[in-house]
Design an enzyme around this catalytic site. Structure first.
Site, mmCIF file in Angstrom:
data_model
loop_
_atom_site.group_PDB
_atom_site.id
_atom_site.type_symbol
_atom_site.label_atom_id
_atom_site.label_comp_id
_atom_site.label_asym_id
_atom_site.label_seq_id
_atom_site.Cartn_x
_atom_site.Cartn_y
_atom_site.Cartn_z
ATOM 1 N N ARG A 1 0.742 -0.848 -0.279
ATOM 2 C CA ARG A 1 -0.074 -0.176 0.101
ATOM 3 C C ARG A 1 0.773 0.865 0.063
ATOM 4 O O ARG A 1 0.582 2.139 -0.456
ATOM 5 C CB ARG A 1 -1.193 0.210 1.153
ATOM 6 C CG ARG A 1 -1.856 1.252 1.508
ATOM 7 C CD ARG A 1 -2.773 1.245 2.655
ATOM 8 N NE ARG A 1 -2.861 0.130 3.282
ATOM 9 C CZ ARG A 1 -2.370 0.253 4.569
ATOM 10 N NH1 ARG A 1 -1.584 1.313 4.374
ATOM 11 N NH2 ARG A 1 -2.918 -0.470 5.483
ATOM 12 N N ASP B 1 -8.611 18.269 -14.228
ATOM 13 C CA ASP B 1 -8.583 16.898 -14.919
ATOM 14 C C ASP B 1 -8.568 16.615 -16.111
ATOM 15 O O ASP B 1 -8.164 17.739 -17.029
ATOM 16 C CB ASP B 1 -9.939 16.608 -14.563
ATOM 17 C CG ASP B 1 -10.685 15.377 -15.009
ATOM 18 O OD1 ASP B 1 -9.753 14.994 -16.203
ATOM 19 O OD2 ASP B 1 -11.669 14.919 -14.641
ATOM 20 N N LYS C 1 -9.047 5.977 -18.967
ATOM 21 C CA LYS C 1 -9.235 6.382 -21.043
ATOM 22 C C LYS C 1 -7.984 6.513 -21.320
ATOM 23 O O LYS C 1 -7.545 5.570 -21.100
ATOM 24 C CB LYS C 1 -9.722 7.902 -20.691
ATOM 25 C CG LYS C 1 -10.819 7.954 -19.097
ATOM 26 C CD LYS C 1 -12.661 7.095 -19.510
ATOM 27 C CE LYS C 1 -13.517 7.267 -18.459
ATOM 28 N NZ LYS C 1 -13.819 8.590 -17.665
#
Ligand SMILES: *Cc1c(COP(=O)(O)O)cnc(C)c1O
Length: 373
Positions: A56, A182, A207
């Site tokens: 992690r 973004d 994407k």
């Protein structure tokens, strides 16, 4: 470190890496959740940015990906997360109840839904700006403003903002207000917000960055040590990290990002030309580069036949992959937006959003021509 052109940087990503002792050309997938410590004294001087203990905190495969993302966006540190929404959530872990955030008004539907949720349940206050008039933006800034959230070009109406002008204006008023962009639609191939004055960049790596419609991922890239330290702490504390396999898959996909983006653009430009002259289309929105095009059908009663006649282009959510996709934002991604706001932004029932893939554009145009007849 030497500064290479983007194609070289990406083609070579992971090769000559410090993380691997065997000289592998392709980065190995380190499927280990944990790593042995050496001596007891090592634990006292543990450097989480250079050593490994628990995946992690850091994993060698993810590390190579994150180093590549940081170089790609020209930031200080990058974080690879399990989805774009997880990336957005990591950014918002920087803020607290009472903080005010200004956002551009035309946003990805999931971002809009999350902001609404933070507004209603966590005491963060959001105001919206149309992305055009700096005087309007000025009116929205208060002593509590902590950030401005920008999508450019916007989803799905392709509005662009002048990042340099906004960043200069905001930082002159208060250098602590974070400019967050973004950058999912343009990718660093067409826009590097951190070099234009932004403090943080976010991606849905689902994407274009991954580009093959085969993984979910997100990225955050920040500038400066203060943001880096806070985000390292919050990332490790909340833990929505990208797993080693998807980290490898994303790293592999990034190697062809420049090639893919060039072809997405070439195909989209050809389709833009075709749609602009089609009698069945009333308006086409395309910022000039990238693979995203939105367009309005003149007659919305023809929507069902349009979808029925598609064989190559899939009626499916998401964008940015090799396979062309079409969506109906008002019914899919932007369904949670109140109808008045949708109408105001032009997200009407006859607006289609096309993610132009990497098929031959002649075939795509032939198919669109038939479907629009
Ligand atoms: C898809 C998308 C997101 C959300 O990313 P997920 O990977 O689906 O969680 C955020 N912003 C934009 C612009 C997107 O297109």
């Amino acid at each position: 470190m030497e500064k290479y052109e983007i194609e070289t940087l990406l083609a070579q990503a992971g090769n000559h890496s410090q993380e691997d002792p065997y000289g592998t050309v392709s980065t190995p997938i380190y499927l280990s959740s944990n790593f042995r410590h050496g001596k007891l004294s090592d634990v006292d001087h543990f450097d989480y940015e250079k050593q490994y203990a628990y995946s992690r905190m850091a994993n060698p495969t993810r590390k190579v990906l994150e180093q590549t993302l940081a170089l790609l966006e020209e930031g200080t540190r990058a974080f690879a997360l399990s989805s774009g929404m997880a990336a957005i959530q990591l950014v918002f872990s920087l803020f607290k109840s009472g903080d005010e955030i200004i956002s551009t008004d035309d946003l990805y539907g999931g971002t809009f839904r999350y902001f609404d949720h933070l507004n209603d349940h966590f005491g963060l206050n959001f105001s919206q700006w149309n992305g055009k008039d700096i005087a309007d933006l000025k009116k929205l800034i208060t002593a509590k403003t902590v950030a401005i959230w920008i999508e450019t070009p916007s989803n799905p109406t392709m509005k662009e903002v002048d990042l340099v002008a906004i960043a200069t204006f905001i930082h002159n008023i208060n250098s602590n207000i974070k400019i967050i962009v973004d950058n999912t639609f343009y990718t660093p191939i067409y826009q590097k917000p951190l070099t234009l004055g932004a403090d943080i960049v976010v991606h849905s790596a689902t994407k274009y960055l991954s580009g093959h419609n085969d993984l979910l991922g997100g990225a955050v890239v920040c500038k400066g040590t203060e943001l880096t330290e806070k985000l390292i702490f919050n990332f490790n504390t909340t833990g929505a990290v990208l797993d080693p396999f998807d980290s490898w898959l994303l790293l592999r996909s990034l190697k062809t990002l420049p090639l893919r983006m060039r072809q997405h653009t070439e195909n989209a430009q050809a389709i833009f030309k075709f749609l602009s002259t089609s009698p069945a289309v009333s308006k086409v929105l395309y910022p000039g580069v990238g693979g995203m095009i939105s367009f309005y059908l003149k007659d919305s009663s023809k929507l069902a036949t349009f979808f029925d006649n598609l064989k190559i282009i899939s009626f499916a959510e998401s964008l940015g992959g090799v396979e062309s996709l079409v969506t109906l934002p008002a019914k899919q991604t932007h369904h949670d937006m109140p109808i008045e706001q949708r109408e105001h932004l032009g997200i009407t029932d006859n607006l289609l959003r096309l993610s132009v893939g990497l098929e031959n554009s002649k075939d795509l145009i032939t198919e669109l021509k038939k479907a629009l007849e």
